[in-house]
Design a protein around this motif. Structure first.
Motif, PDB file in Angstrom:
ATOM      1  N   LEU A 159      -0.755   7.583   1.756  1.00  0.00           N
ATOM      2  CA  LEU A 159      -2.212   7.677   1.870  1.00  0.00           C
ATOM      3  C   LEU A 159      -2.689   7.483   3.304  1.00  0.00           C
ATOM      4  O   LEU A 159      -3.834   7.803   3.636  1.00  0.00           O
ATOM      5  CB  LEU A 159      -2.888   6.644   0.967  1.00  0.00           C
ATOM      6  CG  LEU A 159      -2.653   6.800  -0.533  1.00  0.00           C
ATOM      7  CD1 LEU A 159      -3.269   5.626  -1.287  1.00  0.00           C
ATOM      8  CD2 LEU A 159      -3.226   8.127  -1.020  1.00  0.00           C
ATOM      9  N   TYR A 160      -1.843   6.972   4.173  1.00  0.00           N
ATOM     10  CA  TYR A 160      -2.227   6.647   5.534  1.00  0.00           C
ATOM     11  C   TYR A 160      -1.446   7.440   6.581  1.00  0.00           C
ATOM     12  O   TYR A 160      -1.501   7.129   7.773  1.00  0.00           O
ATOM     13  CB  TYR A 160      -2.023   5.134   5.788  1.00  0.00           C
ATOM     14  CG  TYR A 160      -2.849   4.311   4.842  1.00  0.00           C
ATOM     15  CD1 TYR A 160      -4.163   3.976   5.165  1.00  0.00           C
ATOM     16  CD2 TYR A 160      -2.339   3.880   3.629  1.00  0.00           C
ATOM     17  CE1 TYR A 160      -4.938   3.234   4.292  1.00  0.00           C
ATOM     18  CE2 TYR A 160      -3.106   3.128   2.746  1.00  0.00           C
ATOM     19  CZ  TYR A 160      -4.402   2.805   3.091  1.00  0.00           C
ATOM     20  OH  TYR A 160      -5.172   2.091   2.218  1.00  0.00           O
ATOM     21  N   MET A 161      -0.739   8.458   6.126  1.00  0.00           N
ATOM     22  CA  MET A 161       0.145   9.192   7.023  1.00  0.00           C
ATOM     23  C   MET A 161       0.048  10.679   6.709  1.00  0.00           C
ATOM     24  O   MET A 161      -0.037  11.071   5.546  1.00  0.00           O
ATOM     25  CB  MET A 161       1.576   8.677   6.785  1.00  0.00           C
ATOM     26  CG  MET A 161       2.621   9.325   7.622  1.00  0.00           C
ATOM     27  SD  MET A 161       4.248   8.527   7.389  1.00  0.00           S
ATOM     28  CE  MET A 161       4.542   8.716   5.636  1.00  0.00           C
ATOM     29  N   SER A 162       0.035  11.475   7.742  1.00  0.00           N
ATOM     30  CA  SER A 162       0.098  12.928   7.564  1.00  0.00           C
ATOM     31  C   SER A 162       0.981  13.500   8.659  1.00  0.00           C
ATOM     32  O   SER A 162       1.277  12.831   9.650  1.00  0.00           O
ATOM     33  CB  SER A 162      -1.308  13.532   7.622  1.00  0.00           C
ATOM     34  OG  SER A 162      -1.892  13.323   8.896  1.00  0.00           O
TER      35      SER A 162
ATOM     36  N   LEU B 285       0.846  -1.190   0.000  1.00  0.00           N
ATOM     37  CA  LEU B 285       0.000   0.000   0.000  1.00  0.00           C
ATOM     38  C   LEU B 285       0.882   1.240   0.000  1.00  0.00           C
ATOM     39  O   LEU B 285       2.029   1.201   0.452  1.00  0.00           O
ATOM     40  CB  LEU B 285      -0.906  -0.001   1.228  1.00  0.00           C
ATOM     41  CG  LEU B 285      -1.836  -1.207   1.373  1.00  0.00           C
ATOM     42  CD1 LEU B 285      -2.583  -1.150   2.704  1.00  0.00           C
ATOM     43  CD2 LEU B 285      -2.815  -1.276   0.218  1.00  0.00           C
ATOM     44  N   ASP B 286       0.341   2.336  -0.478  1.00  0.00           N
ATOM     45  CA  ASP B 286       1.062   3.603  -0.502  1.00  0.00           C
ATOM     46  C   ASP B 286       1.001   4.229   0.882  1.00  0.00           C
ATOM     47  O   ASP B 286      -0.064   4.688   1.323  1.00  0.00           O
ATOM     48  CB  ASP B 286       0.445   4.529  -1.546  1.00  0.00           C
ATOM     49  CG  ASP B 286       1.173   5.856  -1.676  1.00  0.00           C
ATOM     50  OD1 ASP B 286       2.112   6.120  -0.901  1.00  0.00           O
ATOM     51  OD2 ASP B 286       0.776   6.640  -2.564  1.00  0.00           O
ATOM     52  N   ALA B 287       2.108   4.238   1.607  1.00  0.00           N
ATOM     53  CA  ALA B 287       2.144   4.744   2.975  1.00  0.00           C
ATOM     54  C   ALA B 287       1.681   6.195   3.062  1.00  0.00           C
ATOM     55  O   ALA B 287       1.083   6.601   4.068  1.00  0.00           O
ATOM     56  CB  ALA B 287       3.553   4.605   3.542  1.00  0.00           C
TER      57      ALA B 287
END
Length: 185
Positions: free
Chosen positions: A179-182, A175-177
């Motif tokens: 997309l789940y991290m800010s 998965l594209d990290a």
């Protein structure tokens, strides 16, 4: 297997066959499970090993318990329920033992149980075995809870099906990290 390689390649395998892990592999995986983060050392977990003929017995108990709760349960559904524990050569029932401790909220003990299960599954993967974490009706069934001897404060967190991969098995999808991290500033 290197740690990061194992973390990035582990994936749940729904079709599991013999061989099951031997006692040495199983003990190492449980030792890894016991290394999960555990606030105040409460050890909010225990595991029940189910294998061989005990899987057949568990399936019969599940089907009978569900039939007693649902009198119109079809014969096909009873067969399906009896077969559930046979989907892998070894089952580990993960029991969450929640302690009354004012300094450790229940949610932390539940999360610790989840970390313990993940450690167990990663240890199995590192030793060449596969697993899938299932819950569903078997985890909530009162007949199963009673048959396994669970106490009032204990819950089935999951039933971990363990064995070897059938044929090729699944592969991890990265998965594209981002997309789940800010980042908060």
């Amino acid at each position: 297997m290197e740690l990061l390689e194992g973390l990035l390649s582990r994936v749940s395998q729904p079709v599991l066959v013999e061989p099951a892990p031997d006692e040495k592999c199983l003990t190492l995986a449980v030792q890894a499970a016991l290394r999960a983060p555990d606030h105040r050392g409460l050890h909010p977990w225990r595991y029940i090993v189910i294998r061989d003929e005990a899987r057949i017995k568990l399936g019969a108990i599940l089907a009978a318990s569900q039939a007693s709760q649902k009198p119109d349960l079809s014969d096909m559904e009873k067969r399906r329920l009896r077969h559930q524990p046979l989907r892998a050569p070894l089952l580990m029932v993960a029991i969450n033992v929640v302690h009354a401790d004012l300094s450790v909220p229940e949610v932390e003990q539940v999360l610790s149980m989840g970390a313990s299960i993940q450690n167990f599954m990663l240890a199995m993967h590192a030793q060449g075995y596969a697993a899938i974490w299932r819950t569903g009706v078997m985890a909530e069934d009162t007949g199963i809870r009673r048959a396994l001897g669970l106490q009032a404060e204990e819950r089935i967190a999951g039933i971990i099906y363990v064995g070897s991969v059938d044929k090729e098995g699944r592969h991890a999808v990265m998965l594209d990290a981002a997309l789940y991290m800010s980042e908060w500033r």
